[in-house]
Design an enzyme around this catalytic site. Structure first.
Site, PDB file in Angstrom:
ATOM      1  N   THR A   1       2.077   7.206   0.546  1.00  0.00           N
ATOM      2  CA  THR A   1       0.997   6.274   0.063  1.00  0.00           C
ATOM      3  C   THR A   1       1.324   5.766  -1.469  1.00  0.00           C
ATOM      4  OG1 THR A   1      -1.489   5.530  -0.292  1.00  0.00           O
ATOM      5  CG2 THR A   1      -0.619   7.778  -0.931  1.00  0.00           C
TER       6      THR A   1
ATOM      7  N   THR B   1      -6.321   7.583   6.459  1.00  0.00           N
ATOM      8  CA  THR B   1      -6.354   6.639   5.492  1.00  0.00           C
ATOM      9  C   THR B   1      -7.562   6.275   4.757  1.00  0.00           C
ATOM     10  OG1 THR B   1      -6.461   4.830   6.963  1.00  0.00           O
ATOM     11  CG2 THR B   1      -4.054   5.544   6.599  1.00  0.00           C
ATOM     12  N   GLY B   2      -7.634   5.446   3.757  1.00  0.00           N
ATOM     13  CA  GLY B   2      -8.875   5.191   3.127  1.00  0.00           C
ATOM     14  C   GLY B   2      -9.323   5.949   2.033  1.00  0.00           C
TER      15      GLY B   2
ATOM     16  N   GLY C   1      -9.580   8.838  -0.179  1.00  0.00           N
ATOM     17  CA  GLY C   1      -9.172  10.111  -0.209  1.00  0.00           C
ATOM     18  C   GLY C   1      -9.954  10.989  -0.837  1.00  0.00           C
TER      19      GLY C   1
ATOM     20  N   ARG D   1      -4.403  10.066 -11.227  1.00  0.00           N
ATOM     21  CA  ARG D   1      -5.072  10.281 -10.103  1.00  0.00           C
ATOM     22  C   ARG D   1      -4.258  10.577  -8.720  1.00  0.00           C
ATOM     23  NH1 ARG D   1      -5.791   8.031  -4.447  1.00  0.00           N
ATOM     24  NH2 ARG D   1      -8.025   8.112  -4.095  1.00  0.00           N
ATOM     25  N   VAL D   2      -4.633  11.579  -8.071  1.00  0.00           N
ATOM     26  CA  VAL D   2      -3.809  11.823  -6.899  1.00  0.00           C
ATOM     27  C   VAL D   2      -4.905  11.966  -5.715  1.00  0.00           C
ATOM     28  CG1 VAL D   2      -2.820  13.867  -5.647  1.00  0.00           C
ATOM     29  CG2 VAL D   2      -2.278  13.170  -7.869  1.00  0.00           C
ATOM     30  N   GLY D   3      -4.678  11.249  -4.571  1.00  0.00           N
ATOM     31  CA  GLY D   3      -5.657  11.159  -3.433  1.00  0.00           C
ATOM     32  C   GLY D   3      -5.414  12.314  -2.494  1.00  0.00           C
ATOM     33  N   ASP D   4      -5.796  12.040  -1.175  1.00  0.00           N
ATOM     34  CA  ASP D   4      -5.714  12.783  -0.042  1.00  0.00           C
ATOM     35  C   ASP D   4      -4.373  13.270   0.317  1.00  0.00           C
ATOM     36  OD1 ASP D   4      -6.066  10.403   0.833  1.00  0.00           O
ATOM     37  OD2 ASP D   4      -6.718  11.203   2.756  1.00  0.00           O
TER      38      ASP D   4
ATOM     39  N   SER E   1       0.828  -1.288  -0.308  1.00  0.00           N
ATOM     40  CA  SER E   1      -0.052  -0.002  -0.001  1.00  0.00           C
ATOM     41  C   SER E   1       0.815   1.206   0.075  1.00  0.00           C
ATOM     42  CB  SER E   1      -1.072  -0.094   1.208  1.00  0.00           C
ATOM     43  OG  SER E   1       0.010   0.206   2.397  1.00  0.00           O
TER      44      SER E   1
ATOM     45  N   THR F   1      -1.975   3.437   3.083  1.00  0.00           N
ATOM     46  CA  THR F   1      -1.174   4.427   3.170  1.00  0.00           C
ATOM     47  C   THR F   1      -0.518   4.317   4.619  1.00  0.00           C
ATOM     48  OG1 THR F   1      -2.936   5.951   2.269  1.00  0.00           O
ATOM     49  CG2 THR F   1      -1.503   7.052   3.540  1.00  0.00           C
TER      50      THR F   1
HETATM   51  N1  ASP Z   1      -5.949   7.871   1.122  1.00  0.00           N
HETATM   52  C1  ASP Z   1      -5.321   7.227   0.155  1.00  0.00           C
HETATM   53  C2  ASP Z   1      -5.633   7.782  -1.179  1.00  0.00           C
HETATM   54  O1  ASP Z   1      -7.040   7.938  -1.321  1.00  0.00           O
HETATM   55  C3  ASP Z   1      -5.122   5.923  -0.097  1.00  0.00           C
HETATM   56  C4  ASP Z   1      -5.457   5.066   1.597  1.00  0.00           C
HETATM   57  O2  ASP Z   1      -5.422   5.516   2.623  1.00  0.00           O
HETATM   58  O3  ASP Z   1      -5.676   4.027   1.491  1.00  0.00           O
HETATM   59  O4  ASP Z   1      -4.963   7.810  -2.157  1.00  0.00           O
END
Ligand code: ASP
Length: 383
Positions: A245, A278-279, A281, A255-258, A95, A227
């Site tokens: 992450t 985490t999770g 984003g 694609r870019v997350g949080d 991850s 993450t």
């Molecule tokens: N939050 C991260 C994202 O969306 C991924 C994760 O934490 O699982 O890129």
């Protein structure tokens, strides 16, 4: 035991902590076990301690490194980065960093951010390929440029100029899972109808290893996120944080997350504390979760209450519709200036594991797991 998946990592960590004694695991409420089988866990005191370092559960075995830095009087951001670098370097954590699950084209793209409390500075990188230690790269953006965020090709070139190693981030494990995902998603990536069943083709990718096939099937059906956010507080009350992450597996390139978004996946205010996530984003970005949590703590909420407030805003975005909310999972983690920490998860469990979600804490003696407070006390089989 060969630990090749994040899922196994979580199970192994949790079970070994439980086996080593209930005193090593604590939380704000005992675990609920519908089947009546889970060991009960003592309630923790809400008192803070300094120095302290916390992270998501996949950092359990890495926090020692961060605590070493804090104990020697080192910088709080160096401490957080020392911890997450262990996970970025670990090919068995799929991850983060090296071995992270790739985008839909089979390229690993990493995101990371840092905030340095004492100097009120920040750095971030998004969509970076072929550089494994992106938390340190975000710190380098903070220290050596007049920018806060760099992305893609430019961030990669900057990294190489600064002496970071350019390398493939795919491992045999992540490459095979990606090939299986391709075979499951496109008729062009599996044998034609005159050839053996395509499922047999997928099984052959893993040499018939049932456990690996089952794991691949799961991450194909439910593309995982993953993450490590990490927050470090020293004895005198300075605080810093990082989040790093590989983001969402099989994402569209770019694609870019949080995680690299200052105020979402990472936020620090040296007068208040630090927060990470985490999770999924996309849900965090829409509520600026990190910033929200800091402002809640500034007004007197505990870290756990502040994390729950962020989750309430996400739930509100879907009118609290549990069916819609069950399509994803998200977690928030927070540490205040006094060394009080807390975390909350949208659902009770982490992925398919029925136990309470947990996070990792090292307060100077040893690293242990603590429970996340669930926003919904139900198991989410899908997120
Ligand atoms: N939050 C991260 C994202 O969306 C991924 C994760 O934490 O699982 O890129």
């Amino acid at each position: 035991m060969e630990r090749w998946s994040r899922r196994k990592f979580f199970l192994a960590s949790l079970l070994s902590s439980l086996a080593a004694g209930a005193g090593k695991v604590f939380g704000s409420s005992p675990p609920v076990d519908a089947a009546g089988g889970a060991p009960s866990i003592p309630i923790a005191s809400a008192q803070g301690t300094r120095p302290i370092i916390i992270s998501s559960a996949n950092g359990l075995h890495a926090l020692d490194k961060g605590m070493e830095v804090l104990k020697k009087g080192g910088d709080t951001l160096d401490a957080a980065i020392a911890a997450v670098t262990v996970v970025e370097d670990d090919p068995n954590d799929d991850s983060v960093g090296y071995g992270g699950l790739p985008n839909e084209e089979g390229e690993v793209e990493l995101d990371a951010s840092v905030m340095h409390g004492p100097t009120h500075r920040a750095g971030a990188v998004g969509g970076v390929r072929r550089i494994k230690n992106v938390a340190r790269l975000a710190q380098t953006v903070m220290q050596k440029t007049n920018h806060v965020m760099m992305v893609g090709e430019g961030a990669h070139r900057f990294a190489v100029d600064e002496g970071f190693e350019d390398m493939s981030l795919l491992t045999e494990h992540s490459r095979k899972i990606w090939l299986a995902w391709k075979a499951a998603s496109s008729v062009n990536w599996r044998p034609g109808i005159d050839s053996p069943e395509w499922r047999e083709h997928v099984a052959a990718i893993f040499g018939g290893d049932k456990e690996k096939i089952a794991y691949a099937e799961r991450v194909i059906a439910h593309p995982p996120t993953g993450t490590i956010p990490c927050m470090a507080l020293n004895e005198k009350g300075d605080i810093s944080a990082t989040t790093t992450t590989s983001g969402l597996a099989w994402k569209i390139p770019g694609r870019v997350g949080d995680s690299p978004i200052i105020g979402a996946g990472c936020f620090v205010d040296n007068e208040v504390g630090a927060a990470g996530s985490t999770g999924k984003g996309e849900e965090n970005i829409k509520i600026c979760g990190g910033h929200t949590i800091i402002e809640m703590m500034r007004r007197g909420k505990s870290p756990e209450e502040a994390c729950l407030e962020a989750l309430a805003r996400i739930a509100r975005n879907y009118n609290n519709d549990k069916k819609k909310l069950a399509t994803f999972h998200i977690f928030f983690y927070a540490l205040n200036k006094d060394g009080v920490h807390g975390a909350a998860s949208l659902w009770r469990n982490h992925y398919e594991e029925p136990q309470h979600s947990v996070y990792a804490v090292h307060d100077g003696t040893e690293a242990r797991l603590a429970e996340c407070k669930p926003f919904f006390d139900e198991i989410n089989a899908h997120g």
